[in-house]
Design a protein around this motif. Structure first.
Motif, PDB file in Angstrom:
ATOM      1  N   HIS A  77     -10.950  -0.604  -4.240  1.00  0.00           N
ATOM      2  CA  HIS A  77     -10.525  -0.500  -3.284  1.00  0.00           C
ATOM      3  C   HIS A  77     -10.449  -1.494  -2.103  1.00  0.00           C
ATOM      4  N   PRO A  78      -9.873  -1.455  -0.876  1.00  0.00           N
ATOM      5  CA  PRO A  78      -9.784  -2.599  -0.456  1.00  0.00           C
ATOM      6  C   PRO A  78     -11.328  -2.994   0.366  1.00  0.00           C
ATOM      7  N   ALA A  79     -12.076  -2.162   0.385  1.00  0.00           N
ATOM      8  CA  ALA A  79     -13.335  -2.191   2.075  1.00  0.00           C
ATOM      9  C   ALA A  79     -13.711  -1.520   2.303  1.00  0.00           C
TER      10      ALA A  79
ATOM     11  N   PHE B 263     -15.784   0.663   5.401  1.00  0.00           N
ATOM     12  CA  PHE B 263     -15.822   1.131   6.489  1.00  0.00           C
ATOM     13  C   PHE B 263     -14.558   1.049   6.531  1.00  0.00           C
ATOM     14  N   THR B 264     -13.049   1.581   5.335  1.00  0.00           N
ATOM     15  CA  THR B 264     -11.990   1.935   6.186  1.00  0.00           C
ATOM     16  C   THR B 264     -11.193   3.110   6.134  1.00  0.00           C
ATOM     17  N   PRO B 265     -10.529   3.423   6.859  1.00  0.00           N
ATOM     18  CA  PRO B 265     -10.343   4.845   6.640  1.00  0.00           C
ATOM     19  C   PRO B 265      -9.116   5.421   5.268  1.00  0.00           C
ATOM     20  N   VAL B 266      -8.210   4.820   4.689  1.00  0.00           N
ATOM     21  CA  VAL B 266      -7.822   5.843   3.999  1.00  0.00           C
ATOM     22  C   VAL B 266      -9.067   5.546   2.464  1.00  0.00           C
ATOM     23  N   CYS B 267      -9.800   4.072   2.562  1.00  0.00           N
ATOM     24  CA  CYS B 267     -10.705   4.647   1.715  1.00  0.00           C
ATOM     25  C   CYS B 267     -12.608   5.400   1.830  1.00  0.00           C
ATOM     26  N   THR B 268     -11.927   5.535   3.152  1.00  0.00           N
ATOM     27  CA  THR B 268     -13.139   6.554   4.008  1.00  0.00           C
ATOM     28  C   THR B 268     -12.753   7.539   2.078  1.00  0.00           C
TER      29      THR B 268
ATOM     30  N   THR C  51      -2.342  -8.616   5.773  1.00  0.00           N
ATOM     31  CA  THR C  51      -3.201  -8.324   6.591  1.00  0.00           C
ATOM     32  C   THR C  51      -4.773  -7.750   6.140  1.00  0.00           C
ATOM     33  N   ASN C  52      -4.151  -7.643   4.372  1.00  0.00           N
ATOM     34  CA  ASN C  52      -5.678  -7.413   3.773  1.00  0.00           C
ATOM     35  C   ASN C  52      -6.880  -8.147   3.019  1.00  0.00           C
ATOM     36  N   LEU C  53      -7.257  -9.030   4.426  1.00  0.00           N
ATOM     37  CA  LEU C  53      -8.100  -9.968   4.358  1.00  0.00           C
ATOM     38  C   LEU C  53      -9.184 -10.063   4.685  1.00  0.00           C
TER      39      LEU C  53
ATOM     40  N   VAL D  53      -6.831  -4.152  -3.792  1.00  0.00           N
ATOM     41  CA  VAL D  53      -6.002  -3.397  -4.018  1.00  0.00           C
ATOM     42  C   VAL D  53      -6.037  -2.543  -4.561  1.00  0.00           C
ATOM     43  N   ARG D  54      -5.821  -1.376  -4.763  1.00  0.00           N
ATOM     44  CA  ARG D  54      -6.243  -0.373  -4.819  1.00  0.00           C
ATOM     45  C   ARG D  54      -6.068   0.335  -6.411  1.00  0.00           C
ATOM     46  N   SER D  55      -6.164  -0.654  -7.802  1.00  0.00           N
ATOM     47  CA  SER D  55      -6.772  -0.467  -8.867  1.00  0.00           C
ATOM     48  C   SER D  55      -6.669   0.172  -9.390  1.00  0.00           C
TER      49      SER D  55
ATOM     50  N   PRO E 106      -0.883  -0.169  -2.847  1.00  0.00           N
ATOM     51  CA  PRO E 106      -0.841  -1.205  -1.943  1.00  0.00           C
ATOM     52  C   PRO E 106      -2.164  -0.451  -0.901  1.00  0.00           C
ATOM     53  N   ALA E 107      -3.010  -1.289  -0.458  1.00  0.00           N
ATOM     54  CA  ALA E 107      -4.274  -1.294   0.871  1.00  0.00           C
ATOM     55  C   ALA E 107      -3.435   0.298   1.611  1.00  0.00           C
ATOM     56  N   SER E 108      -2.290   0.472   2.288  1.00  0.00           N
ATOM     57  CA  SER E 108      -2.383   1.139   2.866  1.00  0.00           C
ATOM     58  C   SER E 108      -1.651   2.598   2.293  1.00  0.00           C
TER      59      SER E 108
HETATM   60  C1  BEZ Z   1      -7.700   1.630   4.561  1.00  0.00           C
HETATM   61  O1  BEZ Z   1      -8.935   1.833   3.638  1.00  0.00           O
HETATM   62  O2  BEZ Z   1      -7.192   2.564   5.874  1.00  0.00           O
HETATM   63  C2  BEZ Z   1      -6.949   0.246   4.658  1.00  0.00           C
HETATM   64  C3  BEZ Z   1      -7.328  -0.865   4.457  1.00  0.00           C
HETATM   65  C4  BEZ Z   1      -7.224  -1.898   3.622  1.00  0.00           C
HETATM   66  C5  BEZ Z   1      -5.944  -1.886   4.735  1.00  0.00           C
HETATM   67  C6  BEZ Z   1      -5.308  -0.993   5.215  1.00  0.00           C
HETATM   68  C7  BEZ Z   1      -5.607   0.342   5.008  1.00  0.00           C
END
Ligand code: BEZ
Length: 227
Positions: free
Chosen positions: A42-44, A46-51, A122-124, A133-135, A152-154
């Motif tokens: 997952h991208p990173a 403390f990010t919303p979608v990942c949480t 923007t995913n930097l 990305v979300r592999s 994709p990250a979004s």
């Molecule tokens: C998210 O997890 O919300 C997110 C992470 C990276 C880029 C866009 C969204």
């Protein structure tokens, strides 16, 4: 296998690696052992979608256990960050996340598994280096890659779908069947095209022929899934 073959293709052996995770140091092939594995990035932290995603995966833990599946996450952050973030995930989703998350701040493993985002500029991270990305990789106990996905990250993933693929693969390994569109565990399956009608009569008594190439069967003892 020729040396120029993509090592991440379906049918390839999942590349081995060593890593620090929130549950300690691992050697990936030892971690797989005799289980199926879902390796997902997952991208990173403390990010919303990942949480939300990690909360969903934590809640599905009993479903993974029933299927002999180990889950392991990865993001391009360090261990301390992961440990802090897990507290948030547990709080926000009311779960107790138990699976390991790989710390990949130097992106060694995400590079090995081609998980870095070259599309979404923007995913930097703060230094401008791509996050993951979300592999998703489904890997079987022989260490063979059986599914790859890149979202994709979004877009948060549908983990029920990933479990559905595990069900299809596990059933297909035990029986000479395939599974139709939108199939769910417990529903009718398709007799594998390599099975003759004579074999099918023994293997799948009462199988139904819709077209010579499309034959449906019900597997004895399959229970409707509890997804
Ligand atoms: C998210 O997890 O919300 C997110 C992470 C990276 C880029 C866009 C969204």
């Amino acid at each position: 296998m020729s040396s120029d073959r993509n090592p991440l293709r379906l049918g390839s052996i999942a590349p081995d690696f060593e890593a620090e995770t929130t549950k300690g140091h691992i050697k990936f092939h030892d971690f797989i052992g005799n289980s199926w594995v879902i390796l997902f990035s997952h991208p990173a932290d403390f990010t919303p979608v990942c949480t939300t995603e990690l909360g969903v995966v934590a809640r599905l833990q009993p479903k993974f256990d029933e299927r002999n599946v180990k889950v392991i996450g990865l993001s391009a952050n360090g261990l301390e960050s992961h440990q802090e973030w897990i507290k948030d995930i547990n709080e926000v989703n009311d779960v107790d996340l138990k699976f390991p998350i790989i710390a990949d701040a130097d992106r060694k493993i995400s590079t090995l598994y081609d998980m870095l985002d070259y599309q979404d500029l923007t995913n930097l991270d703060a230094k401008g280096i791509p996050f993951t990305v979300r592999s998703v990789f489904i890997i079987d106990p022989k260490k063979t890659i059986r599914l790859t996905l890149s979202y994709p990250a979004s877009t948060g993933r549908n983990f029920d779908e990933i479990l559905r693929v595990v069900d299809s693969l596990q059933l297909g390994d035990k029986n000479r069947i395939t599974t139709p569109a939108n199939w769910k565990h417990g529903e009718k399956v398709i007799v594998h095209p390599s099975v003759t009608n004579e074999e099918a009569a023994t293997l799948f008594p009462g199988f139904k022929t819709v077209k010579p190439y499309l034959r449906f069967a019900t597997l004895p003892g399959t229970q409707p899934a509890t997804i």
